[in-house]
Scaffold this active site. Sequence first.
Site, PDB file in Angstrom:
ATOM      1  N   CYS A 238       1.925   7.009  -0.379  1.00 37.47           N
ATOM      2  CA  CYS A 238       2.449   5.647  -0.550  1.00 37.47           C
ATOM      3  C   CYS A 238       1.430   4.580  -0.154  1.00 37.47           C
ATOM      4  O   CYS A 238       1.385   3.504  -0.758  1.00 37.47           O
ATOM      5  CB  CYS A 238       3.726   5.472   0.259  1.00 37.47           C
ATOM      6  SG  CYS A 238       3.572   5.927   2.001  1.00 37.47           S
TER       7      CYS A 238
ATOM      8  N   HIS B 266       4.224  -1.769   2.145  1.00 37.18           N
ATOM      9  CA  HIS B 266       2.932  -1.500   2.775  1.00 37.18           C
ATOM     10  C   HIS B 266       1.936  -2.565   2.323  1.00 37.18           C
ATOM     11  O   HIS B 266       1.721  -2.769   1.125  1.00 37.18           O
ATOM     12  CB  HIS B 266       2.401  -0.124   2.365  1.00 37.18           C
ATOM     13  CG  HIS B 266       3.122   1.034   2.999  1.00 37.18           C
ATOM     14  ND1 HIS B 266       4.147   0.885   3.911  1.00 37.18           N
ATOM     15  CD2 HIS B 266       2.938   2.376   2.835  1.00 37.18           C
ATOM     16  CE1 HIS B 266       4.567   2.096   4.288  1.00 37.18           C
ATOM     17  NE2 HIS B 266       3.851   3.003   3.647  1.00 37.18           N
TER      18      HIS B 266
END
Length: 361
Positions: A158, A251
């Site tokens: 990710c 993120h």
Amino acid sequence: MSQKLRAGILGGTGMVGQRFIALLEEHPWFEVTTIAASPRSAGKRYEDAVGGRWKMDTPMPESVKDIVVMNVNEVEAVASKVDFVFSAVDMSKEEIKAIEEAYARTETPVVSNNSAHRWTPDVPMVVPEINAEHMKVIEFQKKRLGTERGFVAVKPNCSIQSYAPVLTAWMEFEPYEVVATTYQAISGAGKTFKDWPEMVGNVIPYIGGEEEKSEKEPLRIWGEIKDGVIVPATSPVITCQCVRVPVLNGHTAAVFVKFKKKPDKEQLIEKLKSFSGVPQELGLPSAPKQFIQYLEEDNRPQVTEDVDYENGMGVSVGRLREDTVYDWKFIGLSHNTVRGAAGGAILCAELLKAQGYITAK
């Protein structure tokens, strides 16, 4: 319209499994017909197996509440009910490798969110906009497994989604040295603030194994198929630090880049805006129409403003500016459990269907 393909979710009670279920509600091609999880959940209705642990911000789909959870270890039984499976199982790396290959050997394609097979040489690790052609290595994998239609395909970590697509858009300028620091949401650990109260107002400068993945996985994505395996690229060299921050989803990456060729700011921004790939060409259901957006405001991208860009499947970039040590620096943002996990795997499955690798049994 043709009948939807029957999708199974391995590890369906965990956070990523839940995200798969939420994203697949009303999917035009796939229908969740089977959910498998640990023996302690097996035999229970899905709603009862999850109990009070539903972590999505949308309600549990009515269509899955009464599905009786199967034991993920009963491979033949689960495989008999599906056309393919998504894997989000919570096991040791060796156990994941073994169980994913076991499903593949039942002639059931496996599209995995897990890291266990990311470095298996004949398993494609794909961001569909970047390296769709890597799916061709599946033919070599099938020969190794002795299968006709069973295989394993994976999506990458990710944390790289917020900068690897950006660097890909700039490849013609030959980036050769990259420093990236990622500021990673707690959902990446399968947590909410209710589960992890010590993260409130806190920063933890360590995420096990994450820095190595963030440095190496982009090179495999940029690699090429040679003699039936994927050979990673050798450039650019990437060094990373990965930090856990008190954010639920999203993120963020702060990235510095050196180029062999010297682009100007307008060229870099134009490459971001025009970057697209096979999912956009094919109009895949989960593909963002605009993969990367560039934001001019000094204070963007922000998690609260931009994490859901293109339903969480797009990448947001801002603060592109010249650097005094490197050539350029920027901030990137991606949704870690949508583009970075379940959504990225669903897009891989859509690509595999479009390429003819996933079909009805």
